[in-house]
Design a protein around this motif. Structure first.
Motif, PDB file in Angstrom:
ATOM      1  N   LYS A  73       5.360   4.207  12.665  1.00 46.55           N
ATOM      2  CA  LYS A  73       5.131   2.774  12.866  1.00 46.55           C
ATOM      3  C   LYS A  73       6.025   1.958  11.926  1.00 46.55           C
ATOM      4  CE  LYS A  73       0.950   1.387  13.717  1.00 46.55           C
ATOM      5  NZ  LYS A  73      -0.481   0.984  13.617  1.00 46.55           N
ATOM      6  N   ALA A  74       6.163   2.409  10.691  1.00 44.52           N
ATOM      7  CA  ALA A  74       7.037   1.732   9.729  1.00 44.52           C
ATOM      8  C   ALA A  74       8.481   1.777  10.202  1.00 44.52           C
ATOM      9  CB  ALA A  74       6.911   2.383   8.349  1.00 44.52           C
ATOM     10  N   TYR A  75       8.916   2.948  10.654  1.00 42.04           N
ATOM     11  CA  TYR A  75      10.285   3.111  11.152  1.00 42.04           C
ATOM     12  C   TYR A  75      10.567   2.128  12.289  1.00 42.04           C
ATOM     13  CZ  TYR A  75      14.197   5.120  13.748  1.00 42.04           C
ATOM     14  OH  TYR A  75      15.369   5.280  14.426  1.00 42.04           O
ATOM     15  N   ASN A  76       9.665   2.045  13.236  1.00 40.74           N
ATOM     16  CA  ASN A  76       9.858   1.163  14.387  1.00 40.74           C
ATOM     17  C   ASN A  76       9.912  -0.308  13.964  1.00 40.74           C
ATOM     18  OD1 ASN A  76       9.989   3.232  16.300  1.00 40.74           O
ATOM     19  ND2 ASN A  76       7.762   3.284  16.567  1.00 40.74           N
ATOM     20  N   ALA A  77       9.073  -0.679  13.009  1.00 40.55           N
ATOM     21  CA  ALA A  77       9.071  -2.065  12.541  1.00 40.55           C
ATOM     22  C   ALA A  77      10.350  -2.385  11.772  1.00 40.55           C
ATOM     23  CB  ALA A  77       7.839  -2.321  11.674  1.00 40.55           C
ATOM     24  N   TYR A  78      10.810  -1.456  10.957  1.00 41.95           N
ATOM     25  CA  TYR A  78      12.075  -1.679  10.242  1.00 41.95           C
ATOM     26  C   TYR A  78      13.236  -1.789  11.234  1.00 41.95           C
ATOM     27  CZ  TYR A  78      10.026  -0.825   5.605  1.00 41.95           C
ATOM     28  OH  TYR A  78       9.296  -0.915   4.450  1.00 41.95           O
ATOM     29  N   GLN A  79      13.227  -0.978  12.271  1.00 44.44           N
ATOM     30  CA  GLN A  79      14.261  -1.065  13.304  1.00 44.44           C
ATOM     31  C   GLN A  79      14.216  -2.429  13.995  1.00 44.44           C
ATOM     32  OE1 GLN A  79      16.658   1.681  12.914  1.00 44.44           O
ATOM     33  NE2 GLN A  79      16.544   1.656  15.125  1.00 44.44           N
ATOM     34  N   LYS A  80      13.024  -2.890  14.304  1.00 41.27           N
ATOM     35  CA  LYS A  80      12.848  -4.191  14.952  1.00 41.27           C
ATOM     36  C   LYS A  80      13.387  -5.317  14.075  1.00 41.27           C
ATOM     37  CE  LYS A  80       9.243  -7.159  16.925  1.00 41.27           C
ATOM     38  NZ  LYS A  80       7.770  -7.307  17.156  1.00 41.27           N
ATOM     39  N   VAL A  94       7.160  -8.994  10.376  1.00 39.56           N
ATOM     40  CA  VAL A  94       7.505  -7.620  10.738  1.00 39.56           C
ATOM     41  C   VAL A  94       7.897  -6.800   9.516  1.00 39.56           C
ATOM     42  CG1 VAL A  94       9.929  -8.164  11.263  1.00 39.56           C
ATOM     43  CG2 VAL A  94       8.830  -6.203  12.354  1.00 39.56           C
ATOM     44  N   GLN A  95       8.535  -7.442   8.528  1.00 40.19           N
ATOM     45  CA  GLN A  95       8.947  -6.690   7.337  1.00 40.19           C
ATOM     46  C   GLN A  95       7.741  -6.223   6.531  1.00 40.19           C
ATOM     47  OE1 GLN A  95       8.474  -9.846   7.387  1.00 40.19           O
ATOM     48  NE2 GLN A  95       8.797 -10.922   5.459  1.00 40.19           N
ATOM     49  N   ASP A  96       6.680  -7.027   6.505  1.00 40.51           N
ATOM     50  CA  ASP A  96       5.475  -6.642   5.766  1.00 40.51           C
ATOM     51  C   ASP A  96       4.612  -5.684   6.577  1.00 40.51           C
ATOM     52  OD1 ASP A  96       6.249  -8.183   3.605  1.00 40.51           O
ATOM     53  OD2 ASP A  96       5.190  -9.968   4.297  1.00 40.51           O
ATOM     54  N   GLU A  97       4.667  -5.800   7.898  1.00 36.83           N
ATOM     55  CA  GLU A  97       4.018  -4.810   8.754  1.00 36.83           C
ATOM     56  C   GLU A  97       4.642  -3.441   8.492  1.00 36.83           C
ATOM     57  OE1 GLU A  97       3.745  -3.596  13.498  1.00 36.83           O
ATOM     58  OE2 GLU A  97       4.790  -5.437  12.892  1.00 36.83           O
ATOM     59  N   ALA A  98       5.969  -3.413   8.390  1.00 39.17           N
ATOM     60  CA  ALA A  98       6.685  -2.160   8.124  1.00 39.17           C
ATOM     61  C   ALA A  98       6.307  -1.599   6.759  1.00 39.17           C
ATOM     62  CB  ALA A  98       8.196  -2.402   8.200  1.00 39.17           C
ATOM     63  N   LEU A  99       6.317  -2.468   5.750  1.00 42.12           N
ATOM     64  CA  LEU A  99       6.013  -2.019   4.389  1.00 42.12           C
ATOM     65  C   LEU A  99       4.579  -1.512   4.278  1.00 42.12           C
ATOM     66  CD1 LEU A  99       6.803  -1.710   1.419  1.00 42.12           C
ATOM     67  CD2 LEU A  99       6.188  -4.116   1.080  1.00 42.12           C
ATOM     68  N   ALA A 100       3.633  -2.257   4.866  1.00 40.08           N
ATOM     69  CA  ALA A 100       2.230  -1.830   4.812  1.00 40.08           C
ATOM     70  C   ALA A 100       2.040  -0.497   5.529  1.00 40.08           C
ATOM     71  CB  ALA A 100       1.333  -2.906   5.428  1.00 40.08           C
ATOM     72  N   SER A 101       2.757  -0.300   6.638  1.00 37.80           N
ATOM     73  CA  SER A 101       2.672   0.975   7.367  1.00 37.80           C
ATOM     74  C   SER A 101       3.220   2.121   6.513  1.00 37.80           C
ATOM     75  CB  SER A 101       3.457   0.878   8.678  1.00 37.80           C
ATOM     76  OG  SER A 101       2.919  -0.120   9.519  1.00 37.80           O
ATOM     77  N   GLU A 102       4.339   1.866   5.850  1.00 36.05           N
ATOM     78  CA  GLU A 102       4.917   2.894   4.983  1.00 36.05           C
ATOM     79  C   GLU A 102       3.974   3.238   3.841  1.00 36.05           C
ATOM     80  OE1 GLU A 102       8.888   3.806   2.239  1.00 36.05           O
ATOM     81  OE2 GLU A 102       8.647   1.849   3.201  1.00 36.05           O
ATOM     82  N   ARG A 103       3.414   2.217   3.207  1.00 35.40           N
ATOM     83  CA  ARG A 103       2.485   2.461   2.093  1.00 35.40           C
ATOM     84  C   ARG A 103       1.237   3.205   2.580  1.00 35.40           C
ATOM     85  NH1 ARG A 103       4.625   2.949  -2.390  1.00 35.40           N
ATOM     86  NH2 ARG A 103       2.479   2.976  -3.179  1.00 35.40           N
ATOM     87  N   ALA A 104       0.766   2.879   3.796  1.00 34.88           N
ATOM     88  CA  ALA A 104      -0.380   3.597   4.363  1.00 34.88           C
ATOM     89  C   ALA A 104      -0.028   5.065   4.579  1.00 34.88           C
ATOM     90  CB  ALA A 104      -0.798   2.957   5.684  1.00 34.88           C
ATOM     91  N   GLY A 105       1.203   5.327   5.024  1.00 35.66           N
ATOM     92  CA  GLY A 105       1.649   6.714   5.194  1.00 35.66           C
ATOM     93  C   GLY A 105       1.659   7.468   3.877  1.00 35.66           C
ATOM     94  N   ILE A 106       2.153   6.815   2.832  1.00 35.96           N
ATOM     95  CA  ILE A 106       2.173   7.429   1.495  1.00 35.96           C
ATOM     96  C   ILE A 106       0.744   7.725   1.034  1.00 35.96           C
ATOM     97  CG2 ILE A 106       2.683   6.980  -0.946  1.00 35.96           C
ATOM     98  CD1 ILE A 106       5.142   5.366   0.061  1.00 35.96           C
ATOM     99  N   PHE A 107      -0.156   6.773   1.273  1.00 39.77           N
ATOM    100  CA  PHE A 107      -1.562   6.983   0.908  1.00 39.77           C
ATOM    101  C   PHE A 107      -2.151   8.193   1.635  1.00 39.77           C
ATOM    102  CE2 PHE A 107      -5.811   6.122   2.755  1.00 39.77           C
ATOM    103  CZ  PHE A 107      -6.584   6.422   1.634  1.00 39.77           C
ATOM    104  N   HIS A 108      -1.943   8.263   2.950  1.00 37.17           N
ATOM    105  CA  HIS A 108      -2.531   9.367   3.725  1.00 37.17           C
ATOM    106  C   HIS A 108      -1.891  10.704   3.372  1.00 37.17           C
ATOM    107  CE1 HIS A 108      -5.426   7.295   6.228  1.00 37.17           C
ATOM    108  NE2 HIS A 108      -4.552   6.322   6.423  1.00 37.17           N
TER     109      HIS A 108
END
Length: 333
Positions: free
Chosen positions: A306-313, A276-290
């Protein structure tokens, strides 16, 4: 492959000869050092729990504590809920004090403090200083005694700095980690060493974006080469890491189509395998890319959410709050 084959033989011989006297030690080697590089980490934690029980039952306290340490290192890397693992680490801390296993106790303190930082129980989210330990004093205590712990502290600090966007600080601590070499890292830090490669690769890509320096580009591309072999042998543990590094490489090269595909692949595979921590990080990095591409703010917001929700989880509440502040995200709106 050869190590795994010999590990299987060792476990088979234990079963045939019911060699309980050395079961604890053999399981630590096989499931603490070898199997994490070929099988999903969840199976390894189950066997290390069993190894701990065997050690305690037979009075082999040293090896029981070794099993406990390796189990919690793996649980931390698996992305187990931070509140849950911090409570377990606190209980283990007390048990290790009771059995006078000081070095093993010291080895879990940086993980406990990292958990507290991410949850929000420290003044500075990047420095390993708070209720559990003081980073500067800890390094003074273990330097010269245990290089593996020195490397772990530098790694965790570099990772936390990267997570909170302090890329220069992250790069400094990554270089400190790289300067710490020891046979201990080879013998006992195999899984963490792969994590070092992953995190330091991400840091190198961030610094390459920032400085356009050749040294960072070389270091970043080297991390991809190093992880390819591990991803081939244990895709459930390493494939998402490789994909995220490849996404960062495509982003740096302005290959936007490939970058988008790699980011989505990293997010999907990390989620499938419970990281979940890497799902969160990858989502955040994808957001930065977009965010960097034209007219993609809404798409980026979806990834940040999506990153926020994964970090919360994961219970990384401080990091989730950082996401909201950094990207003006209002999750409930």
């Amino acid at each position: 492959k050869n190590a795994d084959r010999f590990g299987e033989i060792a476990m088979h011989l234990l079963k045939i000869f019911t060699a309980n006297k050395c079961s604890c030690e053999v399981i630590i080697i096989v499931y603490g050092l070898i199997k994490p590089l070929v099988e999903h980490l969840h199976k390894c934690t189950k066997m290390l729990e069993y190894s701990y029980e065997l050690g305690m039952q037979s009075g082999k306290i040293y090896f029981a504590m070794m099993s406990l340490v390796q189990q919690y290192r793996i649980r931390f890397l698996m992305g187990e809920n931070l509140v849950t693992i911090e409570k377990k680490l606190m209980a283990s801390d007390e048990e290790m004090m009771e059995h006078r296993q000081e070095m093993f106790r010291l080895s879990i303190l940086p993980l406990r403090q990292a958990c507290q930082n991410l949850i929000g129980h420290s003044d500075d989210p990047e420095e390993l200083t708070g209720e559990v330990m003081n980073e500067e004093q800890f390094l003074l205590k273990v330097r010269g005694r245990n290089k593996t712990l020195v490397a772990l502290v530098y790694h965790l600090h570099s990772w936390l700095s990267y997570m909170f966007g302090s890329y220069e600080s992250a790069s400094r601590y990554a270089k400190e980690r790289q300067a710490t070499s020891s046979t201990e890292l080879v013998l006992f830090g195999g899984l963490f060493r792969r994590r070092y490669v992953f995190v330091e690769g991400l840091i190198a890509f961030a610094m390459a974006h920032k400085t356009d320096a050749t040294e960072w580009k070389i270091a970043a591309n080297e991390s991809i080469k190093l992880l390819k072999n591990n991803a081939a042998h244990a895709p459930s543990n390493f494939q998402h890491m490789l994909l995220l590094l490849q996404a960062e490489s495509a982003f740096l090269a302005k290959n936007n189509g490939d970058a988008a595909i790699y980011y989505d692949g990293a997010i999907e595979i990390a989620a499938e395998n419970g990281y979940v921590q890497d799902e969160a990080l990858a989502s955040e990095r994808a957001g930065i890319f977009h965010c960097s591409t034209q007219d993609n703010d809404q798409i980026a917001r979806g990834y940040f959410l999506k990153a926020y929700n994964a970090y919360q989880k994961w219970s990384a509440y401080r990091k989730a709050d950082h996401i909201c502040k950094q990207y003006s995200l209002q999750p409930n709106v």
